[in-house]
Design a protein around this motif. Sequence first.
Motif, PDB file in Angstrom:
ATOM      1  N   ASN A  23       0.802  -1.225   0.000  1.00 51.41           N
ATOM      2  CA  ASN A  23       0.000   0.000   0.000  1.00 51.41           C
ATOM      3  C   ASN A  23       0.834   1.273   0.000  1.00 51.41           C
ATOM      4  O   ASN A  23       0.380   2.322  -0.483  1.00 51.41           O
ATOM      5  CB  ASN A  23      -0.934   0.004   1.210  1.00 51.41           C
ATOM      6  CG  ASN A  23      -1.999  -1.070   1.119  1.00 51.41           C
ATOM      7  OD1 ASN A  23      -2.470  -1.385   0.031  1.00 51.41           O
ATOM      8  ND2 ASN A  23      -2.373  -1.649   2.248  1.00 51.41           N
ATOM      9  N   LEU A  24       2.065   1.197   0.531  1.00 49.87           N
ATOM     10  CA  LEU A  24       2.906   2.394   0.622  1.00 49.87           C
ATOM     11  C   LEU A  24       4.257   2.248  -0.052  1.00 49.87           C
ATOM     12  O   LEU A  24       4.894   3.258  -0.354  1.00 49.87           O
ATOM     13  CB  LEU A  24       3.127   2.764   2.097  1.00 49.87           C
ATOM     14  CG  LEU A  24       1.891   3.138   2.916  1.00 49.87           C
ATOM     15  CD1 LEU A  24       2.294   3.426   4.365  1.00 49.87           C
ATOM     16  CD2 LEU A  24       1.189   4.348   2.320  1.00 49.87           C
ATOM     17  N   GLY A  25       4.708   1.024  -0.293  1.00 49.34           N
ATOM     18  CA  GLY A  25       6.090   0.818  -0.704  1.00 49.34           C
ATOM     19  C   GLY A  25       6.273   0.416  -2.143  1.00 49.34           C
ATOM     20  O   GLY A  25       5.418   0.637  -3.003  1.00 49.34           O
ATOM     21  N   VAL A  26       7.428  -0.235  -2.380  1.00 44.65           N
ATOM     22  CA  VAL A  26       7.787  -0.730  -3.706  1.00 44.65           C
ATOM     23  C   VAL A  26       7.785  -2.255  -3.678  1.00 44.65           C
ATOM     24  O   VAL A  26       7.764  -2.881  -2.625  1.00 44.65           O
ATOM     25  CB  VAL A  26       9.161  -0.209  -4.160  1.00 44.65           C
ATOM     26  CG1 VAL A  26       9.136   1.303  -4.304  1.00 44.65           C
ATOM     27  CG2 VAL A  26      10.266  -0.641  -3.186  1.00 44.65           C
ATOM     28  N   LEU A  27       7.848  -2.832  -4.880  1.00 41.92           N
ATOM     29  CA  LEU A  27       7.834  -4.279  -5.036  1.00 41.92           C
ATOM     30  C   LEU A  27       8.964  -4.691  -5.968  1.00 41.92           C
ATOM     31  O   LEU A  27       9.110  -4.125  -7.060  1.00 41.92           O
ATOM     32  CB  LEU A  27       6.483  -4.718  -5.590  1.00 41.92           C
ATOM     33  CG  LEU A  27       6.202  -6.210  -5.700  1.00 41.92           C
ATOM     34  CD1 LEU A  27       4.721  -6.476  -5.502  1.00 41.92           C
ATOM     35  CD2 LEU A  27       6.640  -6.764  -7.066  1.00 41.92           C
ATOM     36  N   ARG A  28       9.762  -5.681  -5.543  1.00 40.43           N
ATOM     37  CA  ARG A  28      10.910  -6.105  -6.349  1.00 40.43           C
ATOM     38  C   ARG A  28      10.941  -7.624  -6.462  1.00 40.43           C
ATOM     39  O   ARG A  28      10.993  -8.327  -5.450  1.00 40.43           O
ATOM     40  CB  ARG A  28      12.219  -5.609  -5.722  1.00 40.43           C
ATOM     41  CG  ARG A  28      12.323  -4.099  -5.594  1.00 40.43           C
ATOM     42  CD  ARG A  28      13.552  -3.721  -4.779  1.00 40.43           C
ATOM     43  NE  ARG A  28      14.763  -4.201  -5.401  1.00 40.43           N
ATOM     44  CZ  ARG A  28      15.802  -4.694  -4.723  1.00 40.43           C
ATOM     45  NH1 ARG A  28      15.762  -4.779  -3.408  1.00 40.43           N
ATOM     46  NH2 ARG A  28      16.874  -5.119  -5.365  1.00 40.43           N
ATOM     47  N   ILE A  69      14.818  -0.944  -8.289  1.00 42.34           N
ATOM     48  CA  ILE A  69      14.049  -0.056  -7.405  1.00 42.34           C
ATOM     49  C   ILE A  69      12.621  -0.540  -7.230  1.00 42.34           C
ATOM     50  O   ILE A  69      12.153  -0.766  -6.112  1.00 42.34           O
ATOM     51  CB  ILE A  69      14.051   1.390  -7.952  1.00 42.34           C
ATOM     52  CG1 ILE A  69      15.476   1.939  -8.012  1.00 42.34           C
ATOM     53  CG2 ILE A  69      13.174   2.285  -7.071  1.00 42.34           C
ATOM     54  CD1 ILE A  69      15.576   3.322  -8.618  1.00 42.34           C
ATOM     55  N   ASN A  70      11.912  -0.714  -8.331  1.00 40.48           N
ATOM     56  CA  ASN A  70      10.502  -1.105  -8.285  1.00 40.48           C
ATOM     57  C   ASN A  70      10.185  -1.832  -9.581  1.00 40.48           C
ATOM     58  O   ASN A  70       9.984  -1.211 -10.620  1.00 40.48           O
ATOM     59  CB  ASN A  70       9.614   0.140  -8.122  1.00 40.48           C
ATOM     60  CG  ASN A  70       8.171  -0.210  -7.810  1.00 40.48           C
ATOM     61  OD1 ASN A  70       7.885  -1.251  -7.245  1.00 40.48           O
ATOM     62  ND2 ASN A  70       7.252   0.675  -8.191  1.00 40.48           N
ATOM     63  N   GLY A  71      10.158  -3.165  -9.533  1.00 43.68           N
ATOM     64  CA  GLY A  71       9.919  -3.924 -10.745  1.00 43.68           C
ATOM     65  C   GLY A  71      10.399  -5.358 -10.617  1.00 43.68           C
ATOM     66  O   GLY A  71      10.717  -5.835  -9.528  1.00 43.68           O
ATOM     67  N   THR A  72      10.451  -6.054 -11.750  1.00 42.90           N
ATOM     68  CA  THR A  72      10.888  -7.449 -11.779  1.00 42.90           C
ATOM     69  C   THR A  72      12.076  -7.613 -12.710  1.00 42.90           C
ATOM     70  O   THR A  72      12.197  -6.909 -13.721  1.00 42.90           O
ATOM     71  CB  THR A  72       9.753  -8.371 -12.247  1.00 42.90           C
ATOM     72  OG1 THR A  72       9.303  -7.952 -13.548  1.00 42.90           O
ATOM     73  CG2 THR A  72       8.586  -8.332 -11.279  1.00 42.90           C
ATOM     74  N   ALA A  73      12.931  -8.593 -12.388  1.00 41.25           N
ATOM     75  CA  ALA A  73      14.096  -8.852 -13.227  1.00 41.25           C
ATOM     76  C   ALA A  73      13.701  -9.490 -14.546  1.00 41.25           C
ATOM     77  O   ALA A  73      14.336  -9.256 -15.578  1.00 41.25           O
ATOM     78  CB  ALA A  73      15.078  -9.750 -12.478  1.00 41.25           C
ATOM     79  N   GLY A  74      12.644 -10.318 -14.533  1.00 44.69           N
ATOM     80  CA  GLY A  74      12.227 -11.029 -15.731  1.00 44.69           C
ATOM     81  C   GLY A  74      10.776 -10.783 -16.091  1.00 44.69           C
ATOM     82  O   GLY A  74      10.137  -9.827 -15.635  1.00 44.69           O
TER      83      GLY A  74
END
Length: 334
Positions: free
Chosen positions: A264-269, A317-322
């Motif tokens: 809800n507040l952060g990033v996703l990796r 930072i915010n995303g996926t490697a694949g």
Amino acid sequence: IISALDSGTSVSISTGATGVQDGNIVVADEIEPSITGFVTLTLDAANNIQINAPITNPSSFEVFNLTLTAGNSIGINAQIQLNEGNLIANSASGGIEINGDIFANSAELTANNGAIAINNSIGVSRDFTSNSSTFDSQGVTISSFFGNLNITTSGALAVGDLDTESDGFVSLTSTSSTIEAGNINTSSDIAGNITLNALGNITAGNLDASAKVGEFFEGSELDAGEISLTTTEGNIVFSSIDTSAQTSSTFINPLAGNVTLTTNLGVLRGIGTVNGNGSDTILTSAIGGISPQAGSISITHAGGLNNDPFIVGDASINGTAGNLNAGSDLLLPI
């Protein structure tokens, strides 16, 4: 104790709640009765319980339960092998520390006002349940063959690898802190769900709730589990997620599981790829069978303090490697 258990009589030992002595129970010698039927050994201490010698059920069929109730702390410093028996350990005001391997039908640990620390492996046939202020089993594996793994804390929750089979789910909940997890595997022909909920950060390894079988699979269902990670105030970091379903049989429907990730507040990796293939970070595709059905991928993020965009192909930072691979719905790195 042993002679009573040998005769099929349950045994209860209690220190009582009043008196001038310390109120401790210490198991100093091995307990290995010749079990016949269904018996329970209950140890009830006003203060501490220390298991310093093995407690063993030599039978794979008879039931030998062990119940530990302590006003303060419980220390298990030797192997407990109950086989078809159940382990219940309840610490009222202290913690529970396990320094010996445990094998049981089920295990239930409660230390609502203390910490649970597990330094040796635990294997159960059915359910493993834990409630405590904090929980730490990093570096060891907790596994269930036919049941679920359910761990709840009010504070920090940290686990090593977790494994279930035969539709067993994994649920980790930290109501006011963080979750750290190793690899979690519920993969089976009918895979269990993986659910992680925390107030703060969630960090996990490879999460596998896939369902994959060969041409000669004799079952009628092939269902992958669903994976859900939710944090109210923190970030989410994981290696890879696999809820795909795959078969070479032409007689069943492979159903992949849905993936829901919410911060809800952060990033996703998502920093790795499924099976290290260098391609898919999240895989929910369905292949083979009569009518394969892919799972969905739902990602909700706030971009963190800087409102960073989510980028497929860049997990710095915010995303996926694949890739995000849901079969015909495929998001590739930009």
